[in-house]
Design a protein around this motif. Structure first.
Motif, PDB file in Angstrom:
ATOM      1  N   PRO A  67       0.956  -0.852  -0.191  1.00 22.41           N
ATOM      2  CA  PRO A  67       0.190   0.200  -0.097  1.00 22.41           C
ATOM      3  C   PRO A  67       0.820   1.639  -0.219  1.00 22.41           C
ATOM      4  N   VAL A  68       2.149   1.629   0.127  1.00 22.67           N
ATOM      5  CA  VAL A  68       3.023   2.123   0.532  1.00 22.67           C
ATOM      6  C   VAL A  68       4.028   2.777  -0.518  1.00 22.67           C
ATOM      7  N   SER A  69       2.537   4.257  -1.138  1.00 18.75           N
ATOM      8  CA  SER A  69       3.457   4.695  -2.318  1.00 18.75           C
ATOM      9  C   SER A  69       4.661   5.711  -2.479  1.00 18.75           C
ATOM     10  N   VAL A  70       6.029   5.511  -2.345  1.00 23.83           N
ATOM     11  CA  VAL A  70       7.149   6.333  -2.448  1.00 23.83           C
ATOM     12  C   VAL A  70       7.874   6.714  -3.665  1.00 23.83           C
ATOM     13  N   PHE A  71       7.699   8.142  -3.625  1.00 24.45           N
ATOM     14  CA  PHE A  71       8.592   9.002  -4.377  1.00 24.45           C
ATOM     15  C   PHE A  71       9.836   9.550  -3.902  1.00 24.45           C
ATOM     16  N   PHE A 142       6.427  10.720   1.073  1.00 18.41           N
ATOM     17  CA  PHE A 142       5.383   9.553   0.722  1.00 18.41           C
ATOM     18  C   PHE A 142       4.294  10.088   0.195  1.00 18.41           C
ATOM     19  N   ALA A 143       3.735   9.008  -0.307  1.00 21.95           N
ATOM     20  CA  ALA A 143       1.680   8.819  -0.737  1.00 21.95           C
ATOM     21  C   ALA A 143       1.237   9.002   0.621  1.00 21.95           C
ATOM     22  N   LEU A 144       0.169   9.951   0.966  1.00 25.31           N
ATOM     23  CA  LEU A 144      -0.235   9.517   1.793  1.00 25.31           C
ATOM     24  C   LEU A 144      -1.431   9.092   1.047  1.00 25.31           C
TER      25      LEU A 144
ATOM     26  N   CYS B 100      -2.995  11.275  -9.871  1.00 23.74           N
ATOM     27  CA  CYS B 100      -2.723  12.629  -8.391  1.00 23.74           C
ATOM     28  C   CYS B 100      -2.158  11.679  -7.438  1.00 23.74           C
ATOM     29  N   TYR B 101      -1.522  12.242  -6.276  1.00 23.59           N
ATOM     30  CA  TYR B 101      -1.637  11.682  -5.046  1.00 23.59           C
ATOM     31  C   TYR B 101      -0.995  12.646  -4.155  1.00 23.59           C
ATOM     32  N   ARG B 107       4.839  20.184  -0.098  1.00 22.72           N
ATOM     33  CA  ARG B 107       4.134  19.951  -1.205  1.00 22.72           C
ATOM     34  C   ARG B 107       2.988  19.154  -0.993  1.00 22.72           C
ATOM     35  N   ASP B 108       1.948  19.804  -1.392  1.00 21.70           N
ATOM     36  CA  ASP B 108       0.887  18.697  -1.369  1.00 21.70           C
ATOM     37  C   ASP B 108       0.631  17.939  -1.717  1.00 21.70           C
TER      38      ASP B 108
END
Lengths: 160, 160
Positions: A67-71, A142-144, B100-101, B107-108
């Motif tokens: 479930p965790v997406s990280v940029f 991190f993408a929430l 879109c994340y 940054r939001d």
DNA sequence: GCGTATTTGGCATGAAATGCCAGAGAAATT
DNA sequence: AATTTCTCTGGCATTTCATGCCAAATACGC
């Protein structure tokens, strides 16, 4: 890959297959207003021309436990051709890396990585990414929440 | 969506369908070591459980005339629940926005947008994104090259 | 060792994919 | 405007596939 000339029917086909890659040829033909034979021929041509890359099943990241997406923004020490090639080959070999882009601006690369949790991400960083040669800095965001995720390219089926 | 328990055969099925969503059930069954009947039943269960979201055709961005990928970092003026919801709904409605994340950090939001060229991107900015309410700042980064792009989540089919 | 629950494999039926060929439509030439 | 040529379409026949049903096998608990 040069941009190919696509007529209105081609775009309808592509739009339908982007939304549902498992449409039967019979139903696809109905939707685009052809009989099955010419419809199938067009699909095959689009595949051979490389307009359609491939067909895939999209999985739910949560359901498969990732479930965790990280940029990750990455800056290299040196940006010579061979440095870039080596970095790209290494990073592309990691299955955790779903997307990798060579970027303009102050950061050289942008990666999207999927992991099970923060511990797995830390493991990925320590055992893989930080060991890649020539990496000057790594910045993780991190993408929430994944607000939108689609592979459907907008083909403007309304016009010519 | 809770993480579902998947056995080794399920993971083989998912891996195969991630690589080729149009595999016939007969061939899929052969690859995972089942006969067609139970194989199809497992696939249907995975679909109904939401593990498999959907099947899609992946197109070549260059071939359809949308070679430019832009990553956009966006900061909002206010981050209240309703502000976020409104922004997300608006942005999700734009077909140019592929991803879109909602992000951690300064940054939001992070967006990936596909356009035909810089002029089309400018048009997208002027007619759409900059007109969205509550946007404090927009920062665009252009992708020079898509080094890796996959939807295949790493399922570790080697272990249990 | 026995009974129960789950999963598998095979078969039959109906639908779909695919290759082939004739016919229709469009474009170019004169 | 008529004709030739080229491209695309539609229908048919064959083969492959999807799918539902039922019996057999396997795993599990008692």
């Amino acid at each position: 890959m040069p941009a190919m000339k696509l007529d209105a029917i081609d775009r309808k086909i592509l739009d339908a297959l982007q939304a549902n890659g498992r449409l039967s040829n019979v139903e696809l033909a109905e939707r685009v207003g052809l009989s099955p034979s010419p419809c199938l021929r067009r699909v095959r041509l689009l595949e051979e021309a490389g307009v359609i890359n491939r067909y895939v099943a999209l999985l739910n990241q949560d359901a498969v436990g990732l479930p965790v997406s990280v940029f990750i923004s990455i800056k290299l020490e040196r940006q010579h051709e061979e440095d870039l090639d080596r970095f790209q080959a290494e990073v592309s070999s990691y299955p955790e890396v779903l997307e990798c882009y060579l970027m303009t601006g102050t950061r050289d690369y942008l990666l999207r990585v999927a992991t099970a949790d923060l511990a797995a991400y830390e493991r990925f960083l320590k055992t893989k990414l930080t060991r890649v040669e020539n990496v000057a800095s790594i910045e993780s965001s991190f993408a929430l929440r994944q607000v939108k995720y689609t592979n459907s390219l907008p083909l403007e089926t309304t016009g010519g």
